[in-house]
Design an enzyme around this catalytic site. Structure first.
Site, PDB file in Angstrom:
ATOM      1  N   ARG A  51      39.067  44.271  29.635  1.00 63.08           N
ATOM      2  CA  ARG A  51      38.964  43.099  28.765  1.00 63.08           C
ATOM      3  C   ARG A  51      39.376  41.795  29.438  1.00 63.08           C
ATOM      4  NH1 ARG A  51      39.100  47.214  26.030  1.00 63.08           N
ATOM      5  NH2 ARG A  51      40.603  47.762  27.619  1.00 63.08           N
ATOM      6  N   THR A  52      40.542  41.780  30.047  1.00 65.61           N
ATOM      7  CA  THR A  52      41.067  40.494  30.508  1.00 65.61           C
ATOM      8  C   THR A  52      40.170  39.918  31.600  1.00 65.61           C
ATOM      9  OG1 THR A  52      43.241  41.384  30.012  1.00 65.61           O
ATOM     10  CG2 THR A  52      43.179  39.326  31.237  1.00 65.61           C
ATOM     11  N   LYS A  80      45.944  45.177  53.336  1.00 66.72           N
ATOM     12  CA  LYS A  80      46.385  45.017  54.740  1.00 66.72           C
ATOM     13  C   LYS A  80      47.771  44.392  54.811  1.00 66.72           C
ATOM     14  CE  LYS A  80      41.663  43.671  55.665  1.00 66.72           C
ATOM     15  NZ  LYS A  80      40.919  42.418  55.885  1.00 66.72           N
ATOM     16  N   ARG A 101      46.278  39.072  37.829  1.00 66.48           N
ATOM     17  CA  ARG A 101      47.031  40.200  37.239  1.00 66.48           C
ATOM     18  C   ARG A 101      47.664  40.963  38.388  1.00 66.48           C
ATOM     19  NH1 ARG A 101      45.045  44.544  32.831  1.00 66.48           N
ATOM     20  NH2 ARG A 101      45.453  42.743  31.522  1.00 66.48           N
ATOM     21  N   HIS A 129      52.009  38.779  29.042  1.00 76.01           N
ATOM     22  CA  HIS A 129      50.545  38.792  29.086  1.00 76.01           C
ATOM     23  C   HIS A 129      50.089  37.655  28.171  1.00 76.01           C
ATOM     24  CE1 HIS A 129      46.471  39.965  29.319  1.00 76.01           C
ATOM     25  NE2 HIS A 129      46.558  41.251  29.000  1.00 76.01           N
TER      26      HIS A 129
HETATM   27  N1   CP Z   1      44.192  44.031  26.579  1.00 79.10           N
HETATM   28  C1   CP Z   1      44.104  44.123  27.916  1.00 79.10           C
HETATM   29  O1   CP Z   1      44.861  43.501  28.679  1.00 79.10           O
HETATM   30  O2   CP Z   1      43.091  44.950  28.336  1.00 79.10           O
HETATM   31  P1   CP Z   1      42.711  45.213  29.861  1.00 79.10           P
HETATM   32  O3   CP Z   1      43.874  45.917  30.501  1.00 79.10           O
HETATM   33  O4   CP Z   1      41.453  46.027  29.811  1.00 79.10           O
HETATM   34  O5   CP Z   1      42.507  43.867  30.520  1.00 79.10           O
END
Ligand code: CP
Length: 306
Positions: A51-52, A80, A101, A129
């Site tokens: 999703r993100t 590396k 991320r 998040h």
């Molecule tokens: N909700 C969420 O962060 O989903 P993903 O881990 O798929 O990005």
């Protein structure tokens, strides 16, 4: 230059503007279709995501911009041994804005301090998040119309669930908010949230183990999965993973206008039979994630559409 590292980086007023912009984007997508023409978003994902990452990419494409990036540490020079700070210096030469991320808490903060482009924290370990929080807030605001005096239940892995920590931080800024924290003893919210945020801000909350005890009182039920990737051993995960399963029988205990949110991915914690219940809004939530990320990109790039 502004970054988004923590859900509190935006004041309540700035958040209000962002949510209103996201609402306008939802209603008038064509107005924004070329707003980011010539701009590039880099998605630097050292941890898995559906999703993100893809909603960020969809957001930039919807704005007429372009995207580049990597979807795992293994497919970047991190494999590396390259540091996050070196990587972001390089990415700053290629893109106008970056979503990152990383499994380590604070990685996005490190990136922002070496970046010459806006950095968005797309999840740092078990910490924060913030763009999921924006998604959750837009979902609640769009479907409930307000944040004040809501009773919000968080259920599942409240220890490792960074979306829970971020949303608690964001919601305590609204008057009359109350929480019910539903978890087994081993997965309670960390002390720094319980004592450092809830107690110190005098936010009313109670902790319960049985979901059935909380359901009749809730305006919002925020379900979470048990975070397998953050457990130190597999046995503990297996013991905990099916502790909560929301099914239609349990939904009978909930108010008619309660909303069920989930950041997804879902594992077993919501039975698929709940998906057709009008109170289950977790797939709509994923759609709101695109609108709010479009609004965020425009805001951080300081692009205004008349
Ligand atoms: N909700 C969420 O962060 O989903 P993903 O881990 O798929 O990005």
């Amino acid at each position: 230059m502004k970054h988004l590292l923590n859900p509190l980086d935006f004041s309540v007023e700035e958040l209000d503007s962002l949510l209103k912009l996201a609402g306008d984007i939802e209603k008038n997508p064509e107005k924004y279709a070329h707003a980011c023409a010539g701009k590039k978003l880099a998605t630097c994902f050292y941890e898995p995501s559906t999703r993100t990452r893809l909603s960020f990419e969809a957001a930039m494409l919807n704005l007429g911009g372009n995207v580049l990036g990597f979807a795992s540490a293994d497919s970047s020079s991190a494999a590396k041994g390259e540091s996050v700070s070196d990587t972001i210096r390089v990415i700053s030469c290629y893109a106008d804005i970056c979503a990152i991320r990383h499994p380590k808490e604070g990685a996005a903060l490190v990136a922002s301090s070496h970046s010459s482009i806006p950095v968005i924290n797309a999840g740092d370990g078990g910490h924060q998040h913030p763009t999921q929080t924006l998604t959750d807030l837009l979902t609640i605001y769009s479907l409930k119309g307000h944040f004040d005096r809501l009773k919000v239940g968080f259920c599942g892995d409240l220890k490792f669930g960074r979306t829970v920590h971020s949303l608690i931080h964001a919601l305590i800024r609204y008057p009359g908010i109350e929480f019910i924290l539903i978890s087994p003893e081993e997965l309670r919210v960390p002390g720094y949230i319980r004592e450092g945020v809830l107690d110190s801000d005098h936010i009313p909350y109670r902790e319960v183990e049985r979901l059935e005890d909380a359901l009749p009182d809730l305006d919002i039920l925020y379900m979470t999965r048990v975070q397998r990737e953050r457990f130190f051993n597999e046995e503990d995960y297996i013991r905990m993973k099916d502790f909560y399963i929301l099914d239609q029988n349990k939904m009978k205990l909930a108010p008619e206008d309660m909303l069920v949110l989930h950041p997804l991915p879902r594992v077993n914690e919501i039975s698929v039979e709940v998906d057709n219940d009008p109170r289950a809004v977790y797939f709509r939530q994923a759609q709101y994630g695109v609108y709010v990320r479009m609004a965020l990109i425009l805001t951080l790039l300081d692009i205004h559409v008349a």
